[in-house]
Design a protein around this motif. Structure first.
Motif, PDB file in Angstrom:
ATOM      1  N   MET A 158      -2.148 -20.684 -11.440  1.00  0.00           N
ATOM      2  CA  MET A 158      -2.718 -21.176 -10.182  1.00  0.00           C
ATOM      3  C   MET A 158      -4.190 -21.489 -10.393  1.00  0.00           C
ATOM      4  SD  MET A 158      -2.962 -19.339  -6.398  1.00  0.00           S
ATOM      5  CE  MET A 158      -1.263 -19.692  -5.914  1.00  0.00           C
ATOM      6  N   MET A 159      -4.658 -22.578  -9.789  1.00  0.00           N
ATOM      7  CA  MET A 159      -6.068 -22.960  -9.875  1.00  0.00           C
ATOM      8  C   MET A 159      -6.682 -23.047  -8.487  1.00  0.00           C
ATOM      9  SD  MET A 159      -7.961 -26.367 -11.391  1.00  0.00           S
ATOM     10  CE  MET A 159      -8.089 -27.209  -9.810  1.00  0.00           C
ATOM     11  N   THR A 160      -7.879 -22.494  -8.342  1.00  0.00           N
ATOM     12  CA  THR A 160      -8.686 -22.660  -7.136  1.00  0.00           C
ATOM     13  C   THR A 160     -10.009 -23.297  -7.522  1.00  0.00           C
ATOM     14  OG1 THR A 160      -7.728 -20.817  -5.879  1.00  0.00           O
ATOM     15  CG2 THR A 160      -9.977 -21.455  -5.325  1.00  0.00           C
ATOM     16  N   GLU A 161     -10.415 -24.325  -6.792  1.00  0.00           N
ATOM     17  CA  GLU A 161     -11.716 -24.959  -7.008  1.00  0.00           C
ATOM     18  C   GLU A 161     -12.667 -24.461  -5.925  1.00  0.00           C
ATOM     19  OE1 GLU A 161     -12.480 -29.277  -8.505  1.00  0.00           O
ATOM     20  OE2 GLU A 161     -12.522 -29.339  -6.319  1.00  0.00           O
ATOM     21  N   PHE A 162     -13.832 -23.971  -6.333  1.00  0.00           N
ATOM     22  CA  PHE A 162     -14.794 -23.357  -5.426  1.00  0.00           C
ATOM     23  C   PHE A 162     -15.861 -24.356  -4.985  1.00  0.00           C
ATOM     24  CE2 PHE A 162     -12.782 -19.941  -7.578  1.00  0.00           C
ATOM     25  CZ  PHE A 162     -12.905 -18.813  -6.780  1.00  0.00           C
ATOM     26  N   LYS A 199     -14.405 -33.565 -13.698  1.00  0.00           N
ATOM     27  CA  LYS A 199     -14.324 -34.619 -12.693  1.00  0.00           C
ATOM     28  C   LYS A 199     -15.251 -34.350 -11.510  1.00  0.00           C
ATOM     29  CE  LYS A 199     -10.334 -36.536 -11.731  1.00  0.00           C
ATOM     30  NZ  LYS A 199      -8.947 -36.772 -11.196  1.00  0.00           N
ATOM     31  N   THR A 200     -15.292 -33.115 -11.046  1.00  0.00           N
ATOM     32  CA  THR A 200     -16.056 -32.807  -9.827  1.00  0.00           C
ATOM     33  C   THR A 200     -17.313 -31.994 -10.082  1.00  0.00           C
ATOM     34  OG1 THR A 200     -14.895 -30.724  -9.386  1.00  0.00           O
ATOM     35  CG2 THR A 200     -13.878 -32.760  -8.556  1.00  0.00           C
ATOM     36  N   GLY A 201     -17.418 -31.358 -11.253  1.00  0.00           N
ATOM     37  CA  GLY A 201     -18.549 -30.490 -11.536  1.00  0.00           C
ATOM     38  C   GLY A 201     -18.473 -29.152 -10.838  1.00  0.00           C
ATOM     39  N   LYS A 202     -17.362 -28.865 -10.169  1.00  0.00           N
ATOM     40  CA  LYS A 202     -17.210 -27.615  -9.426  1.00  0.00           C
ATOM     41  C   LYS A 202     -16.581 -26.530 -10.297  1.00  0.00           C
ATOM     42  CE  LYS A 202     -16.640 -29.976  -4.972  1.00  0.00           C
ATOM     43  NZ  LYS A 202     -15.741 -30.232  -3.818  1.00  0.00           N
ATOM     44  N   THR A 203     -16.905 -25.297  -9.944  1.00  0.00           N
ATOM     45  CA  THR A 203     -16.321 -24.144 -10.629  1.00  0.00           C
ATOM     46  C   THR A 203     -14.856 -23.992 -10.232  1.00  0.00           C
ATOM     47  OG1 THR A 203     -18.447 -22.996 -10.684  1.00  0.00           O
ATOM     48  CG2 THR A 203     -16.470 -21.645 -10.935  1.00  0.00           C
ATOM     49  N   ALA A 204     -14.034 -23.676 -11.213  1.00  0.00           N
ATOM     50  CA  ALA A 204     -12.604 -23.489 -10.960  1.00  0.00           C
ATOM     51  C   ALA A 204     -12.128 -22.211 -11.638  1.00  0.00           C
ATOM     52  CB  ALA A 204     -11.800 -24.678 -11.459  1.00  0.00           C
ATOM     53  N   MET A 205     -11.185 -21.555 -11.010  1.00  0.00           N
ATOM     54  CA  MET A 205     -10.577 -20.347 -11.564  1.00  0.00           C
ATOM     55  C   MET A 205      -9.082 -20.577 -11.756  1.00  0.00           C
ATOM     56  SD  MET A 205     -10.594 -16.442 -10.052  1.00  0.00           S
ATOM     57  CE  MET A 205      -9.104 -16.416  -9.059  1.00  0.00           C
ATOM     58  N   VAL A 206      -8.558 -20.155 -12.897  1.00  0.00           N
ATOM     59  CA  VAL A 206      -7.132 -20.284 -13.198  1.00  0.00           C
ATOM     60  C   VAL A 206      -6.590 -18.902 -13.559  1.00  0.00           C
ATOM     61  CG1 VAL A 206      -5.387 -21.336 -14.691  1.00  0.00           C
ATOM     62  CG2 VAL A 206      -7.423 -22.653 -14.033  1.00  0.00           C
ATOM     63  N   THR A 207      -5.499 -18.501 -12.918  1.00  0.00           N
ATOM     64  CA  THR A 207      -4.828 -17.257 -13.288  1.00  0.00           C
ATOM     65  C   THR A 207      -3.479 -17.562 -13.910  1.00  0.00           C
ATOM     66  OG1 THR A 207      -4.018 -17.086 -10.997  1.00  0.00           O
ATOM     67  CG2 THR A 207      -5.938 -15.755 -11.596  1.00  0.00           C
ATOM     68  N   THR A 262     -16.424 -20.681  -0.543  1.00  0.00           N
ATOM     69  CA  THR A 262     -15.224 -21.242   0.058  1.00  0.00           C
ATOM     70  C   THR A 262     -14.521 -22.047  -1.016  1.00  0.00           C
ATOM     71  OG1 THR A 262     -16.443 -23.203   0.791  1.00  0.00           O
ATOM     72  CG2 THR A 262     -16.238 -21.371   2.372  1.00  0.00           C
ATOM     73  N   HIS A 263     -13.295 -22.446  -0.735  1.00  0.00           N
ATOM     74  CA  HIS A 263     -12.598 -23.242  -1.746  1.00  0.00           C
ATOM     75  C   HIS A 263     -12.133 -24.561  -1.157  1.00  0.00           C
ATOM     76  CE1 HIS A 263      -9.056 -21.417   0.198  1.00  0.00           C
ATOM     77  NE2 HIS A 263      -8.335 -22.412  -0.334  1.00  0.00           N
ATOM     78  N   SER A 264     -12.082 -25.582  -2.028  1.00  0.00           N
ATOM     79  CA  SER A 264     -11.713 -26.926  -1.578  1.00  0.00           C
ATOM     80  C   SER A 264     -10.303 -27.306  -1.991  1.00  0.00           C
ATOM     81  CB  SER A 264     -12.699 -27.957  -2.140  1.00  0.00           C
ATOM     82  OG  SER A 264     -12.789 -27.828  -3.555  1.00  0.00           O
ATOM     83  N   GLU A 265      -9.789 -26.692  -3.040  1.00  0.00           N
ATOM     84  CA  GLU A 265      -8.452 -27.059  -3.524  1.00  0.00           C
ATOM     85  C   GLU A 265      -7.801 -25.852  -4.175  1.00  0.00           C
ATOM     86  OE1 GLU A 265      -6.228 -30.614  -6.062  1.00  0.00           O
ATOM     87  OE2 GLU A 265      -8.368 -30.256  -6.374  1.00  0.00           O
ATOM     88  N   ARG A 266      -6.488 -25.760  -4.013  1.00  0.00           N
ATOM     89  CA  ARG A 266      -5.723 -24.703  -4.675  1.00  0.00           C
ATOM     90  C   ARG A 266      -4.298 -25.194  -4.882  1.00  0.00           C
ATOM     91  NH1 ARG A 266      -6.060 -19.119  -1.828  1.00  0.00           N
ATOM     92  NH2 ARG A 266      -8.150 -19.292  -2.733  1.00  0.00           N
ATOM     93  N   PHE A 267      -3.801 -25.085  -6.084  1.00  0.00           N
ATOM     94  CA  PHE A 267      -2.399 -25.416  -6.341  1.00  0.00           C
ATOM     95  C   PHE A 267      -1.902 -24.569  -7.492  1.00  0.00           C
ATOM     96  CE2 PHE A 267      -4.775 -28.393  -9.005  1.00  0.00           C
ATOM     97  CZ  PHE A 267      -4.081 -28.376 -10.205  1.00  0.00           C
ATOM     98  N   TRP A 268      -0.586 -24.569  -7.664  1.00  0.00           N
ATOM     99  CA  TRP A 268      -0.002 -23.742  -8.718  1.00  0.00           C
ATOM    100  C   TRP A 268       1.262 -24.397  -9.247  1.00  0.00           C
ATOM    101  CZ3 TRP A 268       3.903 -19.403  -8.708  1.00  0.00           C
ATOM    102  CH2 TRP A 268       4.942 -19.640  -7.816  1.00  0.00           C
TER     103      TRP A 268
END
Length: 469
Positions: free
Chosen positions: A145-149, A224-232, A308-314
């Motif tokens: 799963m990825m969340t973009e912060f 692409k966005t320069g935003k921090t992302a977390m992947v579990t 806050t987060h802008s995108e999340r998918f898995w």
């Protein structure tokens, strides 16, 4: 009634044998019930038809080696790669002999995983009317799963994630657990397999945990966005392992009856049987739990980081998918067709190793891959072989050399060198083969900042022994 029928006063074993019945539990019942029907005046042919249901299911033979070819989306250059490919081919050739399997494929990250004939990591097979628990393994629904912060730097996110995640054996201590949805808990209780007390307890204790091995929490920055992302990356933990154990037991009973020559690890549950329907429902509930497990960690990290987060998918990459009347078993393979699940976004994730980007891709539904893409980099040789080859350097030296500039953390405070980049296939070669075979289109790269893994751990039995002392 004909003279032949009136002359038959007793149904014999020889007659049943001539009709195709075989000795066994049902044989005596057929003899008893058939005679009772004759005594009640039923015609002979009617009795014969009535007793058809008493016959055992036909035993399904193995296919001849090579009779069912499979697609190969993997090439080898070095000696290690060639040895790995040869082993994978050997396993797949034996696997394809399983009666239910109609098609197969291997991905660029393929590597052996178990006794001969076990589906390799990076392997996909399509089975007709059958669910094979051994082909999704104990780590059911292993997934990412990825969340973009929004407006959060990578260190803040990694520190926040480290404070809320949990690696290692077992679950969370009482008082430190995440709350499982009561609706999902009730669904577990209503399923004949998931109502098992051990599974229900694990479903509560293991929520918000990631386990060990190659499971990780990765933080990076989107190109692409320069935003921090977390992947579990983790699977269904104790609940999934419990369901797998039950599933293998049920499948073994069917194997002995339907196809005794099929390898035990390739036993199956007929999909339309009562057990198969309940098992399929249990798999979908395990999928819901696993998604909730990821989501709990992601949302907690968002809150602790103050962002806050802008995108999340898995997406899952170790599961069973139904498509066009077939059950597709992806063992470390990512579904690459639109709408493979109700919550599919069209984007999936392919991690490579802790020092390389996580790929954000859009699948191409390639027929020569049975509609799948790779799930990661895979290995050319085992963890133990990697450790044997690495004795000349200390774990600390290897970590420095292979992950320079990155924030790499091991939850158990001990480096697991088998999870360092050198333990995996070369990332650039895997990416090149994804493109060469047309398996997925890369839409973004999440460049690494750091990650957390369980680290080297003592066997659980040893820990338990020490605790008892």
């Amino acid at each position: 009634m004909t003279k032949m029928e009136t002359d038959i006063l007793k149904l014999t074993s020889e007659m049943l044998a001539d009709w195709g019945h075989e000795p066994g539990k049902a044989f005596g019942a057929a003899l008893r019930d058939g005679q009772a029907a004759l005594d009640n005046g039923e015609a002979l042919e009617a009795v014969r038809q009535m007793l058809e249901s008493y016959k055992p299911d036909p035993v399904l033979p193995l296919a001849d080696p090579g009779a069912k070819p499979f697609h190969v989306n993997l090439e080898a250059a070095s000696e290690d790669e060639k040895a790995n490919l040869e082993a994978v081919m050997h396993h797949m050739t034996e696997l394809m002999r399983t009666p239910t399997i109609e098609a197969g494929a291997i991905m660029p990250d393929a590597c052996p995983a178990g006794p001969l004939g076990t589906i390799p990591v990076g392997g996909v097979v399509a089975a007709r009317g059958a669910i094979h628990p051994g082909m999704h393994s104990a780590d059911i629904c292993c997934s990412v799963m990825m969340t973009e912060f929004e407006e959060a730097d990578p260190k803040t996110v990694l520190d926040a994630a480290h404070s809320v995640t949990h690696f290692g054996a077992g679950g969370r201590a009482n008082g430190k657990r995440f709350t499982m949805s009561m609706g999902l808990y009730d669904q577990f209780r209503e399923n004949r397999f998931l109502s098992n007390p051990k599974i229900l307890r694990a479903a509560q204790e293991h929520l918000g945990t990631q386990g060990d091995g190659n499971h990780f929490l990765f933080v990076g920055v989107s190109r692409k966005t320069g935003k921090t992302a977390m992947v579990t990356h983790h699977g269904s933990r104790g609940p999934g392992a419990g369901l797998y154990k039950i599933g293998m037991s049920i499948a073994e009973k069917f194997r002995r009856k339907l196809s005794p020559k099929t390898l035990k690890q390739n036993a199956w549950i007929p999909a339309e049987s009562e057990e198969g329907i309940a098992y399929w429902e249990a798999l979908q509930l395990i999928r819901k739990w696993t998604k909730a497990n990821h989501n709990a960690l992601h949302q907690a990290t968002v809150e602790v980081s103050g962002s806050t987060h802008s995108e999340r998918f898995w997406n899952e990459h170790n599961f069973v998918f139904e498509r066009d009347g077939l059950f597709y078993h992806g063992k470390g393979a990512t579904p690459a067709w639109d709408g493979y699940a109700a919550d599919a976004t069209g984007l999936t994730l392919i991690p490579l190793n802790m020092a390389e980007p996580v790929l954000v891709v859009r699948g191409k539904d390639a027929g020569h891959a049975l509609g799948f893409s790779p799930h990661g980099a895979g290995r050319n040789y085992s963890r133990s072989e990697h450790k044997r080859r690495s004795v000349a350097k200390s774990p600390e030296q290897m970590l420095r050399e292979e992950t320079e500039g990155l924030d790499i953390r091991f939850f158990e405070q001990k480096i697991d060198i088998s999870e360092l980049p050198s333990g995996y296939k070369k990332a650039d070669a895997v990416v090149a083969q994804i493109e060469k075979y047309g398996l997925a289109e890369i839409e973004d790269y999440i460049d690494p900042y750091g990650c957390i893994m369980a680290g080297e751990m003592e066997p659980f039995w040893k820990k338990n022994k020490q605790a008892r002392r």
